[in-house]
Structure formats: C-alpha cells, structure tokens
Design an enzyme around this catalytic site. Structure first.
Site, short mmCIF file in Angstrom:
data_model
loop_
_atom_site.label_atom_id
_atom_site.label_comp_id
_atom_site.label_asym_id
_atom_site.label_seq_id
_atom_site.Cartn_x
_atom_site.Cartn_y
_atom_site.Cartn_z
CB SER A 32 -1.13 0.06 1.15
OG SER A 32 -0.21 -0.01 2.32
CG ASP B 236 1.32 -2.71 7.61
OD1 ASP B 236 0.98 -2.21 6.80
OD2 ASP B 236 1.42 -3.99 8.03
CG ASP C 295 3.45 -4.65 3.25
OD1 ASP C 295 3.59 -5.22 4.35
OD2 ASP C 295 2.51 -4.36 2.61
CG ASP D 73 4.49 -6.41 8.23
OD1 ASP D 73 4.73 -6.11 9.33
OD2 ASP D 73 3.31 -7.02 7.62
CE LYS E 64 -5.40 -1.35 1.11
NZ LYS E 64 -4.19 -0.77 1.23
CE1 TYR F 109 -6.95 -4.53 2.24
CE2 TYR F 109 -5.55 -5.09 4.17
CZ TYR F 109 -5.74 -4.47 3.00
OH TYR F 109 -4.80 -4.07 2.63
#
Length: 707
Positions: free
Chosen positions: A95, A107, A109, A161, A222, A231
């Site tokens: 995202s 968060d 990625d 993450d 989303k 989700y």
C-alpha cells in the site's frame, strides 16, 4: 468495426479491449467528490507531516541495513575494500508503494535486498538481534515459517513488515532496478517470493491507465473491505495486493471512468465473475529462468484454487492461495451487497456512508467457535499469536470440510484481554468464527462432531511451534463452541451493543443479566479502534479456571491445578479421565487462584445458560482445550480449600448423591480423551519441558442440531 478500432487507444491495457471509453459526466464528478468526503472521517488520507515521518523512518532503516551488511562482511573476513562497498537497500511495496497507505495505523511493507555474502539465517539472527538492541524498535517478532518469511516490528512508531532477499551479486547499488528478470537468477524460492512483492507492485502501477483514479478507487475498496471484514490474506480473504489487482482490472476495463463509477463497476463485475476463472492483468509470460508459474494445465495443485488472482510480474503466482470455499462465499455475498448499495447511491437514493457500514458479525450467525491463544509474557505472546493467526485458515478449511457445515466465517479482527486479566492469566488473544450448518432434511436431530477438525488444527500449530523451537511454558491454544447468546461471556457488552444497533430490543431484554455477570467480574469495558486488535476484556482468561464435568466417567468432580512437571507421581487412566486440566502452568500444590470465587460465579452462570439449550451438547469455554501440558503432581481434591468457592463444594456433594444439577437442569456432558503425542509433535530436547513428562488431553466438541 473500423469505428471501434479508431476510438480504441492503440495500446489498450489488459487482456481485452475496454468495456467502455465513455468520459465522466458532471454527475460522476459530484459523486466522486462525495465519495472523498465520505472517506475522510476514516483517516484514509495521510497528511504531509505523517508522510514525512514515514520517509524519515525508511531512511533510518535503510542506513541501519547498510550498516549491518557492512559489519557482517567484516565478520566474515571480506577484504575491507569490499566490505565498505557491499551496499544493501530497502525497497517498499504494498500500500505504501502504491500510494494508498492510510493515516496513523497503516504499516509499511519493505524488502531488504542484500549482496551474495549475506544469508537468510543472518537476517533472522544477527539482524534480528541488532534490531532488538535499538530503543526505537518495539514489538519485534520473526515469522520464519511464513510463505514469505518476515520480521515484524515498530520503528519509531511506524509498523514495518520486513522481508529479505539476497541477490547473486557481490554488491547492491543504490540504482538497482528489480524489474529486470535477470535479478532472479540463481535465487532460492523464498528470495524470489520476497522480490516479487516489489516487482508486482511496480508492474501494477505500470498497467493502470490513470494512477489518480486507480488510487482513489483502491482507497475506497480497501476501506470497504476492512469495514466489512474481508480484508486479510492470512485469514483466507484478500490482502492489499489482491484488492489492488482487482481494482486495476476494473480500471483497464473502464479507463476513462472516475472513482465513483469504478467502485460501482468493481462490484458489478466481481459479483458476477465466474470463479474460479482467473483474473489477469496481462498475458502469462515465459522466461529463460524456467521458474514455476501459476498454470493449472501443468500444475495439478493450481486446479484447486477457488479464487485465482494472478500477479503480473514473472514468475506469475496466485495471490489468493489462502482463499477457501467459505471465505469466497462470504466475499461474493459482500460484492452483491456492494452492488446494491452503490446502485442506490448513483441513483441518489442513498449516500456513500452506507457502503462503509461495518459488518454486524456478532449477530450474523447463530453458532460460533471462539479461538483463544495465550502466553505468560508479551514477547512469547507476540510470537505465539503470529503463528496461531497464520494457521487459522487451516481451521477454516477443516471446519468447512465437515459434512454438516456450509460456511466457516472467521472475523479477521482479534480481541485481547485487558491489563487486569493479563496479570492473572497472561496475555490472551481471541478470534471468532461464525458457522452455518446445513439444514436438516427431516425433523430428526443431527449429531455434529467438530473434534477432529479442531484437534487437527491445534496439532498443526503445536507441531509448527515445536519445529520452530518457539513453544514456551504457558503457551496455550483453545477452541470453544458457543451460541450467539453466549458471546457476552467473551466480549464486553459495549462491543456487542455497538455491533447490533438494529437489535435494541434484544439488548434491553438481556441488559440486566449482562450487567450482573460483567459486574461480578469486576471488569472495565474498553474498545479499540484499530482494525487488527481491539483491547477488549477477555473473559476467556477467567473462564480458563472453570472446571469440567465428566459424569460419564466418574461420580466425583475433581479439580486439578496444573504445574510444569516436577514429580514422578503417576495417576491411573481412570482417574486421569475424571480430572480436568485448568491451566497449562499453574501454582504449586496448596496455592489458591486469585479471584477464584469470581470465576466460580461465572462458571455457574455459564453452565446454567448452557443447560437451557434444549437437546444440545456444548462445551463451556475451557472444555474445548485441545492440548494441555500437565502433571498430576499438583492437585486440589475434596474437601475444598479456602481458595475454592462454596458453590463448587455444593456441586461436588450433589454429584456424589447421584447426579450434578444446576437449578434442576441436567449437566452438560463433556468427553475427555487422553492421548500421549510423539516427540515430534511437541517440544524437542531444547524446549523447556521433556516430552515424556507431557500429557495431552484432547477434548471433544459435539453438538446436536434440531431438524
């Protein structure tokens, strides 16, 4: 035909020609602006200050990675001239890279790309330890057995993450381009999967005709998916990249449409999609690398994917391999609802807020499974729930294969106990699964046994924990069957009331009972607003101390406080069947449980409530405990101790007189099956407890459905 070819762009996007090239109308602009205003209260648009903070954090993390790689090169005796130039780089995907990250809770990625001298074991060991020593890093945990192994943590308040990939290159330069397929050469499959996150995201952005319209539509979809509880890739629904690919396909089919139209077309197309027909953004490509790609003609396992959405970057993979028959059915139902709502909105009969109304999950079903995972320390709890959460889709699959179950719907949001309960029973997380049973063809009652599916799931979790050497003292996982009316034993009244506004009459009817039961626990209700984990009181922590009844095996109810094995004393099989394991790790012999009288009050209420269910065999919140580590070395037998409530002594006396009853109602029957697992299924020699000292109680969960 000639006219269509002239109107169509020379290089259209996607596998097929667009459905419509119509430009947006004035009304479309108005609807789109209203959509933006409807999303603002949900914090989907990040302000410049937060964006700057994320950029700063990523810069720090990038420097941190380069420092670690350089130190590692020196420790491996690489020449100083090379060690100073080995490089290393952080790439973003998901995202954040797509430009649709949300305010506050979203968060990032990220991908750590390292040169050839860095091994994956270095990433999960030396880099993990280096992160652990940073004051800015919180909630650090590693999930090495994930499909894409990852380290999760908070860096200066931003959730990260981080996945890992090493390239077959001696150095990693700042201008490295991952879109080139040659960067995949000679890599193992886990590195390829890690790189694909960044490669897929970049390819999606390249395949949409209008980035602004794509991003706004994706933000809306989303938000809708999170509000409606669909989700979560790890739970068997869709993750961010899958939703992005679905939206990208709609943008290809309607390249000139604005977000308001694209959202409506999204629900129109996918509510009628012929699953398992795959969704593709471009044709499957071949490469000289000969890596395995998604192809049901070649790979038999690909034929069982029920909702394939194929990534556009080589090697193409199905991003929805976790989706099951149940989760697909839930999503299709939500697509249909979304189409109805957006049709009304575009006709002026409703507004966008209706699309984002939350799912009323706790009133949607009559039957539920409550899954609890607990550990004594926060660090152990984070590792434990990460593993449990990654395997919940296994439980969903097991349940939907039961011949009597048509839907097993897991609520992606987890619920946690408050601080008071943490001190008493450790850290507890709960997940809820709604069940739909097949309608009986006749008036005959149907006996349903959920034991095997649940036990198979818990076996999987414990085996995985043992293999990863993360199984620690106090780690427990339990599953409990309850009816809708019993959810208030696990969730605070505020949470249930918030989710069933249309059932005000039901709330008022049960209000007095709820207040009585919750006040007896002395809990304060709190509710978080984050998607992933609401910090709500967990009654399951207290219910863990509720005893079990097995009137088919013994006349006397016995209460055992379980501790880790410290004795060689043994118990006969008959006595063992009559015992009940209350805690994975309990106090030594003679100790009392804090607040035990309160637990007894709750136990009495819970059992009485269950007895009101005509012809139904169900368990109380500890009866489904699939695995218990215990020893008979610490137990409390009759007469009751000072820490035991009077009601318990009365119950035992009634049992000795020929049958236990609560208010004249027949006792619930619970079957315990003792089973000793092999050394491969539970802790190995490096674990805190020897396997030959562990006994596992497998409890059956059976119920009867009225025809």
């Amino acid at each position: 035909s000639t006219s269509r070819q002239q109107n169509q762009p020379q290089g259209h996007y996607g596998l097929t020609s667009p459905i419509s090239l119509a430009p947006p109308s004035d009304k479309d602009h108005i609807h789109t602006q209203k959509l933006i205003e409807a999303m603002k209260p949900f914090g989907v648009f990040e302000d410049q200050e937060e964006l700057y903070h994320r950029t700063t954090v990523l810069g720090k993390l990038n420097n941190f990675v380069r420092e670690w790689i350089s130190e590692l090169a020196e420790s491996k005796n690489l020449p100083p001239s090379i060690a100073e130039q080995v490089g290393g780089k952080i790439f973003t995907f998901g995202s954040y890279r797509l430009g649709v990250h949300t305010k506050g809770s979203s968060d990032i990625d990220a991908l750590c790309v390292a040169p050839s001298h860095v091994e994956r074991s270095d990433f999960f060991q030396s880099f993990f330890e280096k992160l652990k020593n940073q004051e800015e890093v919180k909630n650090l945990r590693a999930i090495e057995d994930a499909y894409v192994p990852v380290i999760k943590f908070e860096f200066d308040g931003i959730e990260i993450d981080l996945v890992f990939a090493k390239l077959s290159l001696p150095t990693v330069s700042d201008d490295l381009d991952l879109r080139d397929d040659s960067c995949l050469k000679s890599l193992d499959i886990r590195c390829i999967r890690s790189l694909n996150g960044s490669r897929v995201t970049d390819e999606i952005l390249r395949l949409v005709p209008n980035l602004e319209n794509f991003r706004l539509t994706l933000r809306a979809v989303k938000l809708w998916a999170k509000r409606r509880g669909v989700y979560s890739n790890i739970m068997g629904f869709l993750g961010g990249v899958s939703w992005a690919m679905l939206v990208a396909r709609i943008c290809q089919l309607y390249p000139n449409a604005l977000a308001s139209t694209l959202v409506n077309k999204f629900f129109l197309i996918f509510s009628k999609w012929d699953w398992p027909k795959p969704v593709l953004l471009k044709r499957l490509e071949e490469s000289f690398l000969n890596l395995p790609v998604w192809d049901p003609r070649v790979n038999p396992s690909d034929r069982y994917h029920v909702m394939p959405i194929i990534t556009p970057a080589y090697p193409q993979q199905n991003s929805t391999y976790n989706v099951s028959v149940s989760t697909r059915a839930v999503m299709v139902e939500e697509f249909q609802r979304g189409l109805e709502v957006t049709d009304e909105i575009l006709k002026g009969k409703s507004d966008w807020s209706k699309l984002f109304e939350p799912l009323n999950f706790f009133q949607k079903y009559k039957h539920y499974i409550v899954l609890t995972a607990s550990a004594f320390t926060e660090e152990h709890h984070l590792n434990w729930i990460g593993l449990v959460e990654s395997k919940i889709r296994v439980l969903v699959g097991n349940l939907e294969r039961n011949e009597f179950i048509t839907i097993a719907h897991v609520q992606p949001q987890s619920f946690r106990g408050n601080e008071v309960l943490y001190k008493q029973s450790g850290f507890v997380s709960m997940w809820f699964l709604g069940l739909v049973f097949k309608k009986a063809e006749s008036a005959v009652k149907t006996n349903v046994d959920l034991t095997h599916g649940i036990q198979s799931f818990t076996d999987t979790v414990y085996r995985q924990a043992s293999a990863l050497n993360i199984l620690k003292e106090g780690m427990k996982i339990e599953a409990t069957y309850v009816k809708r009316k019993q959810l208030h034993y696990f969730l605070p009244a505020g949470t249930l009331q918030k989710r069933k506004k249309q059932r005000v009459s039901d709330i008022s009817q049960n209000n007095s009972g709820l207040q009585c039961k919750r006040s007896s626990l002395g809990e304060s209700c709190s509710d978080g607003s984050k998607d992933r984990d609401s910090r709500t009181p967990s009654n399951s922590s207290s219910l863990n101390k509720i005893s079990k009844l097995d009137i088919s095996t013994a006349e006397t109810e016995r209460l055992f406080l379980i501790s880790w094995p410290n004795s060689k004393s043994q118990v006969s099989p008959t006595e063992m069947e009559a015992t009940v394991a209350l805690r994975t790790s309990g106090p030594p012999t003679g100790c009392t449980i804090p607040g035990y009288s309160t637990v007894c009050q709750l136990r009495t209420c819970f059992v009485q409530e269950q007895h009101k269910l005509s012809g139904t065999l169900i368990t109380d919140p500890r009866s489904a405990s699939p695995k218990q580590h215990y020893s008979p070395s610490s137990k409390v037998s009759r007469p009751p101790t000072s820490g035991e409530c009077p009601q318990k002594a009365i119950d035992g006396e009634k049992a000795r007189r020929g049958g236990l009853a609560h208010g004249g109602l027949k006792a619930v029957l619970i079957t315990d099956v003792e089973q000793r697992l092999s050394s491969k299924e539970l802790p190995d020699s490096s674990s805190p407890v020897p396997t030959n000292s562990i006994r596992i109680i497998k409890r059956s969960i059976k119920l009867t459905l009225n025809g």
